[in-house]
Write a protein that holds these residues in place. Structure first.
Motif, PDB file in Angstrom:
ATOM      1  N   ILE A   1      74.373  38.458  49.492  1.00  0.00           N
ATOM      2  CA  ILE A   1      73.222  38.291  50.216  1.00  0.00           C
ATOM      3  C   ILE A   1      72.134  37.232  49.451  1.00  0.00           C
ATOM      4  O   ILE A   1      71.317  36.366  50.069  1.00  0.00           O
ATOM      5  CB  ILE A   1      72.419  39.640  50.561  1.00  0.00           C
ATOM      6  N   GLY A   2      72.122  37.519  48.053  1.00  0.00           N
ATOM      7  CA  GLY A   2      71.323  36.794  47.125  1.00  0.00           C
ATOM      8  C   GLY A   2      71.575  35.117  47.236  1.00  0.00           C
ATOM      9  O   GLY A   2      70.640  34.495  47.376  1.00  0.00           O
ATOM     10  N   ALA A   3      72.880  34.709  47.362  1.00  0.00           N
ATOM     11  CA  ALA A   3      73.273  33.630  47.264  1.00  0.00           C
ATOM     12  C   ALA A   3      72.856  33.069  48.731  1.00  0.00           C
ATOM     13  O   ALA A   3      72.145  31.875  48.723  1.00  0.00           O
ATOM     14  CB  ALA A   3      74.665  33.476  47.181  1.00  0.00           C
ATOM     15  N   ILE A   4      73.256  33.887  49.766  1.00  0.00           N
ATOM     16  CA  ILE A   4      72.748  33.046  51.145  1.00  0.00           C
ATOM     17  C   ILE A   4      71.158  32.879  51.147  1.00  0.00           C
ATOM     18  O   ILE A   4      70.569  31.661  51.742  1.00  0.00           O
ATOM     19  CB  ILE A   4      73.287  34.058  52.017  1.00  0.00           C
ATOM     20  N   LEU A   5      70.435  33.893  50.682  1.00  0.00           N
ATOM     21  CA  LEU A   5      68.897  33.768  50.844  1.00  0.00           C
ATOM     22  C   LEU A   5      68.401  32.525  49.936  1.00  0.00           C
ATOM     23  O   LEU A   5      67.502  31.783  50.360  1.00  0.00           O
ATOM     24  CB  LEU A   5      68.138  35.126  50.261  1.00  0.00           C
ATOM     25  N   LEU A   6      69.018  32.494  48.810  1.00  0.00           N
ATOM     26  CA  LEU A   6      68.830  31.347  47.920  1.00  0.00           C
ATOM     27  C   LEU A   6      68.789  29.933  48.563  1.00  0.00           C
ATOM     28  O   LEU A   6      68.045  29.142  48.585  1.00  0.00           O
ATOM     29  CB  LEU A   6      69.443  31.678  46.539  1.00  0.00           C
ATOM     30  N   VAL A   7      70.145  29.833  49.192  1.00  0.00           N
ATOM     31  CA  VAL A   7      70.413  28.506  49.961  1.00  0.00           C
ATOM     32  C   VAL A   7      69.673  28.188  50.922  1.00  0.00           C
ATOM     33  O   VAL A   7      68.921  27.121  50.990  1.00  0.00           O
ATOM     34  CB  VAL A   7      71.924  28.446  50.137  1.00  0.00           C
ATOM     35  N   VAL A   8      69.352  29.223  51.748  1.00  0.00           N
ATOM     36  CA  VAL A   8      68.650  29.221  53.122  1.00  0.00           C
ATOM     37  C   VAL A   8      67.115  28.926  52.703  1.00  0.00           C
ATOM     38  O   VAL A   8      66.413  27.846  53.210  1.00  0.00           O
ATOM     39  CB  VAL A   8      68.467  30.460  53.995  1.00  0.00           C
ATOM     40  N   GLY A   9      66.575  29.301  51.692  1.00  0.00           N
ATOM     41  CA  GLY A   9      65.270  29.312  50.777  1.00  0.00           C
ATOM     42  C   GLY A   9      65.121  27.878  50.691  1.00  0.00           C
ATOM     43  O   GLY A   9      63.759  26.990  50.857  1.00  0.00           O
ATOM     44  N   LEU A  10      66.000  27.340  49.870  1.00  0.00           N
ATOM     45  CA  LEU A  10      66.032  25.948  49.351  1.00  0.00           C
ATOM     46  C   LEU A  10      66.104  24.891  50.467  1.00  0.00           C
ATOM     47  O   LEU A  10      65.321  24.085  50.350  1.00  0.00           O
ATOM     48  CB  LEU A  10      67.057  25.657  48.394  1.00  0.00           C
ATOM     49  N   ILE A  11      66.868  25.083  51.460  1.00  0.00           N
ATOM     50  CA  ILE A  11      66.972  24.165  52.566  1.00  0.00           C
ATOM     51  C   ILE A  11      65.694  24.379  53.314  1.00  0.00           C
ATOM     52  O   ILE A  11      65.233  23.198  53.611  1.00  0.00           O
ATOM     53  CB  ILE A  11      68.202  24.613  53.420  1.00  0.00           C
ATOM     54  N   LEU A  12      65.057  25.393  53.458  1.00  0.00           N
ATOM     55  CA  LEU A  12      63.624  25.555  54.291  1.00  0.00           C
ATOM     56  C   LEU A  12      62.818  24.897  53.558  1.00  0.00           C
ATOM     57  O   LEU A  12      61.860  24.269  53.947  1.00  0.00           O
ATOM     58  CB  LEU A  12      63.467  26.952  54.661  1.00  0.00           C
ATOM     59  N   ASN A  13      62.958  24.938  52.200  1.00  0.00           N
ATOM     60  CA  ASN A  13      61.635  24.205  51.433  1.00  0.00           C
ATOM     61  C   ASN A  13      61.958  22.550  51.568  1.00  0.00           C
ATOM     62  O   ASN A  13      60.867  21.850  51.463  1.00  0.00           O
ATOM     63  CB  ASN A  13      61.712  24.702  49.917  1.00  0.00           C
ATOM     64  N   LEU A  14      63.182  22.240  51.677  1.00  0.00           N
ATOM     65  CA  LEU A  14      63.157  20.796  51.304  1.00  0.00           C
ATOM     66  C   LEU A  14      63.250  20.051  52.915  1.00  0.00           C
ATOM     67  O   LEU A  14      63.093  18.647  52.833  1.00  0.00           O
ATOM     68  CB  LEU A  14      64.677  20.590  50.836  1.00  0.00           C
ATOM     69  N   VAL A  15      63.620  20.756  54.013  1.00  0.00           N
ATOM     70  CA  VAL A  15      63.705  20.154  55.085  1.00  0.00           C
ATOM     71  C   VAL A  15      62.344  20.530  55.842  1.00  0.00           C
ATOM     72  O   VAL A  15      61.862  21.655  55.998  1.00  0.00           O
ATOM     73  CB  VAL A  15      64.779  20.726  56.026  1.00  0.00           C
ATOM     74  N   PRO A  16      61.551  19.436  56.321  1.00  0.00           N
ATOM     75  CA  PRO A  16      60.091  19.614  56.987  1.00  0.00           C
ATOM     76  C   PRO A  16      60.326  20.264  58.403  1.00  0.00           C
ATOM     77  O   PRO A  16      61.218  19.775  59.146  1.00  0.00           O
ATOM     78  CB  PRO A  16      59.436  18.479  56.959  1.00  0.00           C
ATOM     79  N   VAL A  17      59.817  21.440  58.556  1.00  0.00           N
ATOM     80  CA  VAL A  17      60.182  22.076  59.644  1.00  0.00           C
ATOM     81  C   VAL A  17      58.762  21.973  60.643  1.00  0.00           C
ATOM     82  O   VAL A  17      57.559  22.104  60.108  1.00  0.00           O
ATOM     83  CB  VAL A  17      60.394  23.610  59.684  1.00  0.00           C
ATOM     84  N   GLY A  18      59.020  21.495  62.101  1.00  0.00           N
ATOM     85  CA  GLY A  18      57.791  21.661  62.854  1.00  0.00           C
ATOM     86  C   GLY A  18      56.999  20.135  62.531  1.00  0.00           C
ATOM     87  O   GLY A  18      55.846  20.163  62.857  1.00  0.00           O
TER      88      GLY A  18
END
Length: 47
Positions: free
Chosen positions: A23-40
């Motif tokens: 779970i920690g690895a998944i959250l870490l990867v998703v958090g980094l992707i959301l930080n790097l990709v501009p959403v909206g």
């Protein structure tokens, strides 16, 4: 989200609990992707 993922990853590795590590690895990867990709939009908004 990145900090929570990192904390869960460290706790999972120290306590030898594989579900926390996963779970920690998944959250870490998703958090980094959301930080790097501009959403909206293409412009980063600072609140």
């Amino acid at each position: 989200m990145v900090v929570l993922g990192l904390i869960l990853l460290i706790i999972g590795l120290i306590a030898n609990i594989p579900i926390l590590t996963t779970i920690g690895a998944i959250l870490l990867v998703v958090g980094l992707i959301l930080n790097l990709v501009p959403v909206g939009g293409t412009r980063r908004r600072v609140y």
